[in-house]
Design an enzyme around this catalytic site. Structure first.
Site, PDB file in Angstrom:
ATOM      1  N   CYS A  26     -12.212  79.970 -72.358  1.00 47.56           N
ATOM      2  CA  CYS A  26     -11.352  80.302 -71.219  1.00 47.56           C
ATOM      3  C   CYS A  26     -11.823  79.567 -69.963  1.00 47.56           C
ATOM      4  CB  CYS A  26     -11.330  81.799 -70.986  1.00 47.56           C
ATOM      5  SG  CYS A  26     -12.961  82.501 -70.675  1.00 47.56           S
ATOM      6  N   HIS A 164     -13.893  87.033 -68.077  1.00 46.32           N
ATOM      7  CA  HIS A 164     -12.816  86.161 -68.570  1.00 46.32           C
ATOM      8  C   HIS A 164     -12.259  85.326 -67.413  1.00 46.32           C
ATOM      9  CE1 HIS A 164      -9.641  84.770 -71.110  1.00 46.32           C
ATOM     10  NE2 HIS A 164      -8.695  85.425 -70.488  1.00 46.32           N
ATOM     11  N   ASN A 200      -2.970  82.929 -68.391  1.00 47.84           N
ATOM     12  CA  ASN A 200      -4.010  83.205 -69.382  1.00 47.84           C
ATOM     13  C   ASN A 200      -4.072  82.071 -70.405  1.00 47.84           C
ATOM     14  OD1 ASN A 200      -6.033  84.603 -70.658  1.00 47.84           O
ATOM     15  ND2 ASN A 200      -4.825  86.420 -71.103  1.00 47.84           N
TER      16      ASN A 200
END
Lengths: 245, 103
Positions: A26, A164, A200
């Site tokens: 990520c 994240h 995302n």
């Protein structure tokens, strides 16, 4: 500061939503998204940079075991730029001893990277006037998220467990009449919920076409922990950009 | 602490149907019946968790079945988390930096 900003509406600024698969990258996808968005805004030139280069060439070793956005920026500075996604394709696993960066032409590069103030108004101002930035959040609630605006408290989403990285691409306000409002006669007041728009890296079939929204103004899930961005272009030639409302 | 409390027993048919739909929607196949049963249990627990989040949420979010509904919280954290960026790790990094500066 404008009341709303959505870089998804700007032509060729954001690349398609990526899917990190079984690779915990990520951090690299967020960093690449930040660089390409700023490059596209600044030079009005559409580029999509290589995430794989960040995984293979980072100083911390296997990029699929996680990493930091600042290390991605250091890799870009060390190699004087990034190759294109088309040339140096994402494979979803790192080959740390096979960094192919020297073999490909660089399509985008950065001058520096900075940490922004841990303040949601300052973050919004930067996104509206410069472009998307990277942020770190606690992803726990996202496992069950379908759509809408998440508003949590520190007890339901601990801001200190942020792990994240995602790309913050805009903000706005959702105005919705509550049940109580609907029963009031003349011009019922609308309930306004300010939100962030976040990109995302779990594919376009997750959330709101790969994006999701978090409440703005309550440090939901620790969004103010590490707002970080690359600096693209000559800082002396600061130009005003306009984010689509 | 009774065995009944540990073993939830057979799942209602409606939950099995919902799980079947989930498998079709997200193309999920499990290697053997034991794994299938384990994933069904996790799925049911996650449905309850999603319902709880729905009640606790102060915004307009909707929680429910997602591609990750057959994963435990730990599995989800391992697959989609980023252990290098956990609080402890960042705190250690900062502490080390301060110690270096002091020396």
């Amino acid at each position: 500061m404008p009341p709303s900003c959505d870089w998804r509406k700007a032509h060729n600024v954001l690349s398609p939503v990526k899917h990190q698969g079984k690779c915990n990258c990520c951090w690299a996808i967020a960093a690449a998204g930040n660089i390409e968005a700023l490059w596209n805004i600044r030079f009005k030139q559409s580029v999509e940079v290589s995430v794989q280069e960040l995984l293979d060439c980072g100083r911390c070793g296997d990029g699929c075991l996680g990493g930091y956005v600042w290390d991605a920026f250091i890799t870009v500075l060390n190699y004087s730029g990034l190759a294109s996604e088309k040339d140096y394709r994402f494979r979803g696993h790192a080959k740390t001893h096979r960094c192919l960066a020297p073999f490909y032409k660089k399509v985008a590069w950065i001058q520096d990277y900075i940490m922004l103030p841990r303040n949601e108004d300052a973050m919004a101002k930067y996104v509206a006037t410069q472009g998307p930035i990277t942020v770190l959040i606690n992803p726990t609630l996202l496992q069950h998220y379908q759509k809408g605006i998440i508003k949590s408290t520190p007890s339901t989403c601990d801001p200190w467990l942020a792990s994240h990285y995602i790309l913050l691409v805009g903000f706005g306000k959702e105005e919705k009449a509550t049940e109580k409002d609907l029963f009031q006669s003349n011009h019922p007041p609308l309930q306004s919920t300010p939100y962030w728009i976040l990109k995302n890296s779990w594919g376009a079939h997750w959330g709101e076409k790969g994006y999701f929204r978090l409440h703005r103004g309550s440090d939901t899930c620790g969004i103010t922990r590490f707002p970080l961005t690359a600096c693209v272009g000559d800082p002396a030639e600061k130009q005003k950009v306009s984010c689509p409302p | 602490d009774s065995p009944r409390a540990q073993d939830p027993g057979p799942r209602p048919p409606v939950l099995k149907e919902v799980f079947k739909l989930f498998q079709i929607q997200f193309n999920k196949n499990y290697s053997d019946p034991a794994e299938h049963a384990r994933r069904l249990d996790i799925f049911v627990q996650n449905l309850a968790k999603a319902q709880m989040l729905q009640e606790e949420d102060l915004g307009t979010a909707e929680f429910g079945v997602t591609p990750f509904s057959d994963l435990t919280e730990e599995e989800f954290g391992q697959l989609y988390g980023n252990w290098r960026a956990t609080r402890k790790d960042l705190r250690v990094g900062r502490k080390e930096r301060f110690e270096k500066q002091e020396s």
